[in-house]
Design a protein around this motif. Structure first.
Motif, PDB file in Angstrom:
ATOM      1  N   LEU A  84       0.870  -1.168   0.000  1.00  0.00           N
ATOM      2  CA  LEU A  84       0.000   0.000   0.000  1.00  0.00           C
ATOM      3  C   LEU A  84       0.911   1.224   0.000  1.00  0.00           C
ATOM      4  O   LEU A  84       1.533   1.535   1.018  1.00  0.00           O
ATOM      5  N   GLN A  85       0.994   1.870  -1.144  1.00  0.00           N
ATOM      6  CA  GLN A  85       1.764   3.099  -1.249  1.00  0.00           C
ATOM      7  C   GLN A  85       0.861   4.261  -0.859  1.00  0.00           C
ATOM      8  O   GLN A  85      -0.196   4.450  -1.463  1.00  0.00           O
ATOM      9  N   MET A  86       1.265   5.003   0.146  1.00  0.00           N
ATOM     10  CA  MET A  86       0.443   6.096   0.663  1.00  0.00           C
ATOM     11  C   MET A  86       1.181   7.406   0.470  1.00  0.00           C
ATOM     12  O   MET A  86       2.267   7.600   1.042  1.00  0.00           O
ATOM     13  N   ASN A  87       0.625   8.267  -0.335  1.00  0.00           N
ATOM     14  CA  ASN A  87       1.211   9.578  -0.608  1.00  0.00           C
ATOM     15  C   ASN A  87       0.300  10.691  -0.095  1.00  0.00           C
ATOM     16  O   ASN A  87      -0.879  10.452   0.176  1.00  0.00           O
ATOM     17  N   SER A  88       0.850  11.866   0.020  1.00  0.00           N
ATOM     18  CA  SER A  88       0.080  13.030   0.469  1.00  0.00           C
ATOM     19  C   SER A  88      -0.707  12.712   1.734  1.00  0.00           C
ATOM     20  O   SER A  88      -1.902  12.996   1.838  1.00  0.00           O
ATOM     21  N   LEU A  89      -0.039  12.130   2.687  1.00  0.00           N
ATOM     22  CA  LEU A  89      -0.707  11.696   3.910  1.00  0.00           C
ATOM     23  C   LEU A  89      -1.257  12.875   4.695  1.00  0.00           C
ATOM     24  O   LEU A  89      -0.668  13.968   4.719  1.00  0.00           O
ATOM     25  N   LYS A  90      -2.385  12.619   5.338  1.00  0.00           N
ATOM     26  CA  LYS A  90      -3.078  13.625   6.139  1.00  0.00           C
ATOM     27  C   LYS A  90      -3.193  13.132   7.581  1.00  0.00           C
ATOM     28  O   LYS A  90      -3.186  11.921   7.813  1.00  0.00           O
ATOM     29  N   PRO A  91      -3.336  14.035   8.534  1.00  0.00           N
ATOM     30  CA  PRO A  91      -3.509  13.594   9.923  1.00  0.00           C
ATOM     31  C   PRO A  91      -4.676  12.622  10.100  1.00  0.00           C
ATOM     32  O   PRO A  91      -4.601  11.713  10.937  1.00  0.00           O
ATOM     33  N   GLU A  92      -5.718  12.782   9.305  1.00  0.00           N
ATOM     34  CA  GLU A  92      -6.868  11.875   9.424  1.00  0.00           C
ATOM     35  C   GLU A  92      -6.584  10.471   8.898  1.00  0.00           C
ATOM     36  O   GLU A  92      -7.430   9.580   9.034  1.00  0.00           O
ATOM     37  N   ASP A  93      -5.432  10.263   8.299  1.00  0.00           N
ATOM     38  CA  ASP A  93      -5.023   8.917   7.895  1.00  0.00           C
ATOM     39  C   ASP A  93      -4.415   8.133   9.065  1.00  0.00           C
ATOM     40  O   ASP A  93      -4.117   6.945   8.922  1.00  0.00           O
ATOM     41  N   THR A  94      -4.228   8.791  10.187  1.00  0.00           N
ATOM     42  CA  THR A  94      -3.660   8.126  11.358  1.00  0.00           C
ATOM     43  C   THR A  94      -4.568   6.992  11.820  1.00  0.00           C
ATOM     44  O   THR A  94      -5.761   7.179  12.041  1.00  0.00           O
ATOM     45  N   ALA A  95      -4.002   5.795  11.922  1.00  0.00           N
ATOM     46  CA  ALA A  95      -4.772   4.602  12.297  1.00  0.00           C
ATOM     47  C   ALA A  95      -3.828   3.411  12.367  1.00  0.00           C
ATOM     48  O   ALA A  95      -2.660   3.505  11.962  1.00  0.00           O
ATOM     49  N   VAL A  96      -4.356   2.311  12.857  1.00  0.00           N
ATOM     50  CA  VAL A  96      -3.679   1.025  12.709  1.00  0.00           C
ATOM     51  C   VAL A  96      -4.163   0.425  11.396  1.00  0.00           C
ATOM     52  O   VAL A  96      -5.366   0.328  11.159  1.00  0.00           O
ATOM     53  N   TYR A  97      -3.212   0.063  10.546  1.00  0.00           N
ATOM     54  CA  TYR A  97      -3.531  -0.494   9.246  1.00  0.00           C
ATOM     55  C   TYR A  97      -3.369  -2.007   9.285  1.00  0.00           C
ATOM     56  O   TYR A  97      -2.341  -2.523   9.740  1.00  0.00           O
ATOM     57  N   TYR A  98      -4.380  -2.694   8.787  1.00  0.00           N
ATOM     58  CA  TYR A  98      -4.406  -4.154   8.795  1.00  0.00           C
ATOM     59  C   TYR A  98      -4.454  -4.700   7.374  1.00  0.00           C
ATOM     60  O   TYR A  98      -5.208  -4.210   6.540  1.00  0.00           O
ATOM     61  N   CYS A  99      -3.681  -5.727   7.160  1.00  0.00           N
ATOM     62  CA  CYS A  99      -3.737  -6.476   5.913  1.00  0.00           C
ATOM     63  C   CYS A  99      -4.764  -7.584   6.071  1.00  0.00           C
ATOM     64  O   CYS A  99      -4.872  -8.201   7.146  1.00  0.00           O
ATOM     65  N   CYS A 100      -5.509  -7.834   5.009  1.00  0.00           N
ATOM     66  CA  CYS A 100      -6.548  -8.855   5.027  1.00  0.00           C
ATOM     67  C   CYS A 100      -6.409  -9.720   3.781  1.00  0.00           C
ATOM     68  O   CYS A 100      -6.164  -9.207   2.683  1.00  0.00           O
ATOM     69  N   ALA A 101      -6.563 -11.016   3.948  1.00  0.00           N
ATOM     70  CA  ALA A 101      -6.554 -11.934   2.816  1.00  0.00           C
ATOM     71  C   ALA A 101      -7.757 -12.852   2.928  1.00  0.00           C
ATOM     72  O   ALA A 101      -8.131 -13.268   4.029  1.00  0.00           O
ATOM     73  N   GLY A 102      -8.352 -13.144   1.776  1.00  0.00           N
ATOM     74  CA  GLY A 102      -9.539 -13.979   1.797  1.00  0.00           C
ATOM     75  C   GLY A 102      -9.473 -15.100   0.786  1.00  0.00           C
ATOM     76  O   GLY A 102      -8.915 -14.956  -0.297  1.00  0.00           O
ATOM     77  N   SER A 103      -9.999 -16.233   1.192  1.00  0.00           N
ATOM     78  CA  SER A 103     -10.180 -17.354   0.278  1.00  0.00           C
ATOM     79  C   SER A 103     -11.672 -17.627   0.209  1.00  0.00           C
ATOM     80  O   SER A 103     -12.481 -16.866   0.748  1.00  0.00           O
ATOM     81  N   ARG A 104     -12.028 -18.730  -0.400  1.00  0.00           N
ATOM     82  CA  ARG A 104     -13.452 -19.031  -0.547  1.00  0.00           C
ATOM     83  C   ARG A 104     -14.131 -19.216   0.807  1.00  0.00           C
ATOM     84  O   ARG A 104     -15.298 -18.874   0.977  1.00  0.00           O
ATOM     85  N   PHE A 105     -13.402 -19.724   1.769  1.00  0.00           N
ATOM     86  CA  PHE A 105     -14.037 -20.082   3.033  1.00  0.00           C
ATOM     87  C   PHE A 105     -13.481 -19.348   4.243  1.00  0.00           C
ATOM     88  O   PHE A 105     -14.037 -19.468   5.332  1.00  0.00           O
ATOM     89  N   ASN A 106     -12.391 -18.644   4.091  1.00  0.00           N
ATOM     90  CA  ASN A 106     -11.762 -18.042   5.263  1.00  0.00           C
ATOM     91  C   ASN A 106     -11.316 -16.613   5.004  1.00  0.00           C
ATOM     92  O   ASN A 106     -11.055 -16.225   3.875  1.00  0.00           O
ATOM     93  N   VAL A 107     -11.207 -15.864   6.083  1.00  0.00           N
ATOM     94  CA  VAL A 107     -10.639 -14.521   6.062  1.00  0.00           C
ATOM     95  C   VAL A 107      -9.508 -14.476   7.081  1.00  0.00           C
ATOM     96  O   VAL A 107      -9.663 -14.976   8.205  1.00  0.00           O
TER      97      VAL A 107
END
Length: 116
Positions: free
Chosen positions: A81-104
């Motif tokens: 995830l390339q993040m440019n022109s960041l703003k204070p409101e972008d402050t957060a914990v960022y999570y990666c998510c992967a999904g298959s047919r049956f699981n997340v």
């Protein structure tokens, strides 16, 4: 099972850039979806960007369109995830998510703090 490990978070000034990485391991053949979500204090987790493996489709939250870019390196089983022109409101914990047919699956999260 799929394991996801995020990296690349940190502290940056407004207007700056960061690149988050999410390395996947395990039963990655089954993965057909990868995405980035974020959760700020006191707020619900929200979608930031997603990539559909089967057709290469990408989608972005309106708040990050034109500033963030999601991409994949299949050889490294990594999504970025390339993040440019960041703003204070972008402050957060960022999570990666992967999904298959049956699981997340979720990564452990990486903190992004944007100072004004």
């Amino acid at each position: 099972q799929v394991q996801l490990v995020e990296s690349g978070g940190g502290l940056v000034q407004a207007g700056g850039s960061l690149r988050l990485s999410c390395a996947a391991s395990g039963s990655i053949v089954s993965i057909n979806y990868m995405g980035w979500y974020r959760q700020a204090p006191g707020k619900q987790r929200e979608l930031v960007a997603e990539a559909i493996t089967s057709d290469g489709t990408t989608n972005y939250a309106d708040s990050v369109k034109g500033r963030f870019t999601v991409s994949r390196d299949n050889a490294k089983n990594t999504v970025y995830l390339q993040m440019n022109s960041l703003k204070p409101e972008d402050t957060a914990v960022y999570y990666c998510c992967a999904g298959s047919r049956f699981n997340v699956y979720w990564g452990q999260g990486t903190q992004v703090t944007v100072s004004s």
